[in-house]
Motif scaffolding. Structure first.
Motif, mmCIF file in Angstrom:
data_model
loop_
_atom_site.group_PDB
_atom_site.id
_atom_site.type_symbol
_atom_site.label_atom_id
_atom_site.label_comp_id
_atom_site.label_asym_id
_atom_site.label_seq_id
_atom_site.Cartn_x
_atom_site.Cartn_y
_atom_site.Cartn_z
ATOM 1 N N PHE A 278 -5.779 -5.523 30.016
ATOM 2 C CA PHE A 278 -5.691 -5.059 28.534
ATOM 3 C C PHE A 278 -5.484 -6.414 27.892
ATOM 4 C CE2 PHE A 278 -3.078 -0.727 29.474
ATOM 5 C CZ PHE A 278 -4.619 -0.196 30.156
ATOM 6 N N ASP A 279 -6.167 -6.399 26.812
ATOM 7 C CA ASP A 279 -6.026 -7.441 25.966
ATOM 8 C C ASP A 279 -4.849 -6.965 24.727
ATOM 9 O OD1 ASP A 279 -7.652 -9.838 26.288
ATOM 10 O OD2 ASP A 279 -9.234 -8.216 26.243
ATOM 11 N N ILE A 280 -5.045 -5.606 24.474
ATOM 12 C CA ILE A 280 -3.791 -5.013 23.443
ATOM 13 C C ILE A 280 -3.446 -3.616 24.407
ATOM 14 C CG2 ILE A 280 -3.658 -3.969 21.484
ATOM 15 C CD1 ILE A 280 -5.791 -5.706 20.155
ATOM 16 N N ALA A 281 -2.517 -3.216 24.377
ATOM 17 C CA ALA A 281 -1.848 -2.099 25.109
ATOM 18 C C ALA A 281 -1.629 -1.302 24.136
ATOM 19 C CB ALA A 281 -0.692 -2.442 26.339
ATOM 20 N N VAL A 282 -2.159 0.156 23.960
ATOM 21 C CA VAL A 282 -1.799 0.675 22.840
ATOM 22 C C VAL A 282 -1.021 2.213 23.377
ATOM 23 C CG1 VAL A 282 -2.818 1.872 20.895
ATOM 24 C CG2 VAL A 282 -4.029 -0.066 22.159
ATOM 25 N N LEU A 283 -0.146 2.645 22.668
ATOM 26 C CA LEU A 283 0.493 4.132 22.757
ATOM 27 C C LEU A 283 0.119 4.563 21.110
ATOM 28 C CD1 LEU A 283 2.586 2.154 24.138
ATOM 29 C CD2 LEU A 283 4.162 4.257 24.181
ATOM 30 N N PRO A 284 -1.106 5.372 21.162
ATOM 31 C CA PRO A 284 -1.455 5.933 20.154
ATOM 32 C C PRO A 284 -0.507 7.065 19.438
ATOM 33 C CG PRO A 284 -3.203 5.876 21.608
ATOM 34 C CD PRO A 284 -1.970 5.382 22.557
ATOM 35 N N GLY A 285 0.001 7.894 20.378
ATOM 36 C CA GLY A 285 0.993 8.854 20.132
ATOM 37 C C GLY A 285 1.851 9.305 21.349
ATOM 38 N N LEU A 286 3.008 9.674 20.885
ATOM 39 C CA LEU A 286 3.921 10.128 21.976
ATOM 40 C C LEU A 286 4.979 11.014 21.366
ATOM 41 C CD1 LEU A 286 6.609 7.442 22.275
ATOM 42 C CD2 LEU A 286 4.840 7.386 20.455
ATOM 43 N N THR A 287 5.765 11.530 22.319
ATOM 44 C CA THR A 287 6.570 12.662 22.006
ATOM 45 C C THR A 287 7.829 11.914 21.104
ATOM 46 O OG1 THR A 287 7.478 12.604 23.950
ATOM 47 C CG2 THR A 287 6.071 14.289 23.535
ATOM 48 N N PRO A 288 8.585 12.427 20.157
ATOM 49 C CA PRO A 288 9.712 11.773 19.466
ATOM 50 C C PRO A 288 10.923 11.382 20.450
ATOM 51 C CG PRO A 288 9.591 13.829 18.570
ATOM 52 C CD PRO A 288 8.472 13.717 19.620
ATOM 53 N N ARG B 9 1.905 -7.855 27.621
ATOM 54 C CA ARG B 9 0.852 -7.276 27.000
ATOM 55 C C ARG B 9 1.141 -7.279 25.508
ATOM 56 N NH1 ARG B 9 -3.240 -8.700 29.687
ATOM 57 N NH2 ARG B 9 -1.305 -9.854 30.390
ATOM 58 N N ALA B 10 0.315 -7.561 24.523
ATOM 59 C CA ALA B 10 0.404 -7.452 22.992
ATOM 60 C C ALA B 10 0.269 -5.802 22.903
ATOM 61 C CB ALA B 10 -0.615 -8.036 22.297
ATOM 62 N N ILE B 11 1.498 -5.240 22.163
ATOM 63 C CA ILE B 11 1.656 -3.776 22.137
ATOM 64 C C ILE B 11 1.522 -3.520 20.852
ATOM 65 C CG2 ILE B 11 3.220 -2.114 22.803
ATOM 66 C CD1 ILE B 11 4.492 -3.839 24.677
ATOM 67 N N VAL B 12 0.757 -2.085 20.840
ATOM 68 C CA VAL B 12 0.926 -1.304 19.412
ATOM 69 C C VAL B 12 1.253 -0.226 19.680
ATOM 70 C CG1 VAL B 12 -0.664 -0.298 17.700
ATOM 71 C CG2 VAL B 12 -1.253 -2.697 18.696
ATOM 72 N N ARG C 216 -8.479 8.282 19.046
ATOM 73 C CA ARG C 216 -8.220 7.218 18.014
ATOM 74 C C ARG C 216 -8.663 6.043 18.288
ATOM 75 N NH1 ARG C 216 -2.904 7.910 14.747
ATOM 76 N NH2 ARG C 216 -3.926 6.714 13.271
ATOM 77 N N LEU C 217 -8.608 5.529 19.567
ATOM 78 C CA LEU C 217 -9.151 4.236 20.062
ATOM 79 C C LEU C 217 -10.649 4.429 19.925
ATOM 80 C CD1 LEU C 217 -6.792 3.355 22.968
ATOM 81 C CD2 LEU C 217 -6.511 2.763 20.439
ATOM 82 N N ILE C 218 -11.072 5.500 20.190
ATOM 83 C CA ILE C 218 -12.533 5.518 20.417
ATOM 84 C C ILE C 218 -13.290 5.928 18.918
ATOM 85 C CG2 ILE C 218 -14.449 7.556 20.735
ATOM 86 C CD1 ILE C 218 -12.837 8.426 23.328
ATOM 87 N N ASP C 219 -12.660 6.213 18.128
ATOM 88 C CA ASP C 219 -12.960 6.323 16.628
ATOM 89 C C ASP C 219 -12.906 4.776 15.979
ATOM 90 O OD1 ASP C 219 -13.547 9.015 16.465
ATOM 91 O OD2 ASP C 219 -11.379 9.451 15.975
ATOM 92 N N VAL D 263 -10.294 -5.843 25.540
ATOM 93 C CA VAL D 263 -10.039 -4.575 25.983
ATOM 94 C C VAL D 263 -8.747 -3.849 25.442
ATOM 95 C CG1 VAL D 263 -9.306 -3.246 27.971
ATOM 96 C CG2 VAL D 263 -11.063 -4.953 28.309
ATOM 97 N N LEU D 264 -8.821 -2.591 24.722
ATOM 98 C CA LEU D 264 -7.857 -1.867 24.458
ATOM 99 C C LEU D 264 -7.549 -0.844 25.320
ATOM 100 C CD1 LEU D 264 -9.191 -0.984 20.843
ATOM 101 C CD2 LEU D 264 -7.983 -2.993 21.395
ATOM 102 N N GLY D 265 -6.328 -0.902 25.895
ATOM 103 C CA GLY D 265 -5.922 -0.237 27.027
ATOM 104 C C GLY D 265 -4.766 0.863 26.799
ATOM 105 N N PHE D 266 -4.923 1.860 27.572
ATOM 106 C CA PHE D 266 -3.804 2.967 27.509
ATOM 107 C C PHE D 266 -3.714 3.201 29.126
ATOM 108 C CE2 PHE D 266 -2.900 7.341 28.326
ATOM 109 C CZ PHE D 266 -1.975 7.787 27.221
ATOM 110 N N THR D 267 -2.476 3.538 29.589
ATOM 111 C CA THR D 267 -2.011 3.978 31.002
ATOM 112 C C THR D 267 -1.231 5.274 30.756
ATOM 113 O OG1 THR D 267 -1.839 1.658 31.482
ATOM 114 C CG2 THR D 267 -0.935 3.381 32.864
#
Length: 398
Positions: free
Chosen positions: A279-289, A304-307, A220-223, A205-209
């Motif tokens: 989640f197996d991998i917790a992802v932040l694909p994009g965020l404000t700087p 969680r293992a984080i990207v 991008r996770l879907i792609d 599971v790739l996860g986003f909260t």
């Protein structure tokens, strides 16, 4: 210490989480807090908002809405002054809102120190995303509010730099990031049990909260899942809801992976941990700087293992290769390369996850620690204000 906590929030979302968690931490330490804000705030369900405010914002021109925000200060001033007279607080703690002047007015009238929590540069944010009409007023208001507070508390060093550019002396700026209450995440199921409890298939599971917006880049996770469906058995779990939900589901159908996407919808705060545990991998694909994402601290506490993007605000918390894999957001394919690496290396996922949880302790990323820092800053501001009064009294006698 008696702390008057002032805000202008109508919705119950991540903003409300910050308010409630900090207040709870302050009260655990024996301080008294008085919450002052829109009366419907506490009655609104988590994930909800004030429907009247939403309708007004949609029905009238943007410039008129901004003038109504300024006019709101008359009501806020009366409410805040009444609270000061009734509760006699030692300090005012306010969550920064553009055009909210009542706090600095009451500071001037009462002599109480004002601590201003800043979560984003709202002038720049609204000018870019919301079509702010009265730009001159917004920029002037932001400069005034930041400079009139006794202490300004941004959530990241990046944001602190922006505040300093508005003329606030560095001595009045203290970075206090978001945090976590570990007790809320104390008893969660293991990953496989969490998946089973949610009815998810036994896939990685790739996860986003969080609140789903276009800039979150969850598409991008879907792609990624679509591109690697033949070699990797993956599933995407989004814990939350938001305006980009329909477009995500449409995108998953278009890419042929609709059966590999689960969006929970709005969930209660106490349910977030048991769902994120899947989640197996917790992802932040994009965020404000400039942000300090609440989800990041949840990912850390759950091990969680984080990207995440390799940006300055994220590097204030995470270290590439130690407690996360960070990717260059400007480089095509960098996110996907990081995901591929983690998907194929169970030992790396485990090592990053174990260190992620230790990072919370090593960097004191808890609401209790944040409350201690707020109290220390408040005590210094109170002492400074009392010193000024003594000095003024002495000058008067002379």
């Amino acid at each position: 210490m008696r702390i008057l906590f002032h805000h202008r929030i109508a919705s119950r979302d991540g903003q409300a989480v910050h308010i409630e968690e900090l207040i709870a931490a302050l009260e655990r330490q024996g301080h008294e807090t008085i919450l002052v804000g829109p009366p419907g705030f506490t009655a609104t369900a988590f994930g909800g908002s004030n429907p009247l405010v939403d309708r007004i914002k949609q029905a009238i021109p943007g410039a008129l809405y901004e003038l109504l925000e300024v006019a709101y200060n008359l009501k806020a001033l009366l409410r805040l002054r009444a609270a000061v007279r009734r509760h006699r607080p030692d300090v005012i703690y306010e969550r920064f809102s553009l055009f909210l002047f009542a706090g600095i007015w009451v500071r001037r009238l009462s002599g109480l120190p004002l601590l201003l929590e800043v979560n984003s540069p709202l002038y720049e944010e609204r000018a870019k995303n919301d079509g702010l009409r009265l730009h001159w007023l917004g920029r002037w208001a932001q400069r005034l509010l930041w400079n009139r507070a006794d202490a300004v508390l941004p959530v990241t060093g990046v944001l602190a730099g922006t505040i300093a550019e508005y003329g606030v002396p560095p001595a009045r700026i203290t970075v206090i990031p978001n945090g976590i209450d570990p007790t809320r995440f104390g008893s969660v199921p293991d990953t496989e049990a969490a998946k089973a409890a949610l009815g998810l298939p036994p896939r990685m599971v790739l996860g986003f909260t969080g609140f789903i917006r276009g800039w979150n880049a969850v598409h991008r996770l879907i792609d990624f899942v679509a591109a690697h469906r033949d070699r990797l058995d993956l599933h995407i779990l989004v814990v939350g809801d938001g305006p980009a939900r329909d477009s995500l589901q449409d995108h998953a159908r278009a890419r042929g992976v609709a059966d590999r996407l689960t969006i929970s919808g709005i969930v209660g705060r106490d349910d977030v941990a048991r769902m994120t545990a899947a989640f197996d991998i917790a992802v932040l694909p994009g965020l404000t700087p400039y942000s300090s994402p609440l989800k990041l601290f949840e990912y850390l506490q759950l091990g969680r293992a984080i990207v995440a993007p390799d940006t300055a605000n994220i590097r204030e918390v995470l270290t590439d290769g130690k407690d996360a894999l960070l990717f260059d957001a400007a480089q095509d394919g960098a996110l996907e390369d990081a995901l591929l690496r983690l998907c194929g290396d169970a030992a790396l996922r485990q090592r990053l996850g174990e260190q992620a949880k230790r990072t919370i302790t090593e960097k004191s990323l808890t609401w209790d620690r944040n409350a201690e820092r707020v109290v220390a800053i408040a005590e210094a501001a109170i002492g400074h204000a009392q010193g000024q009064l003594v000095g003024e009294a002495a000058a008067t006698r002379v």
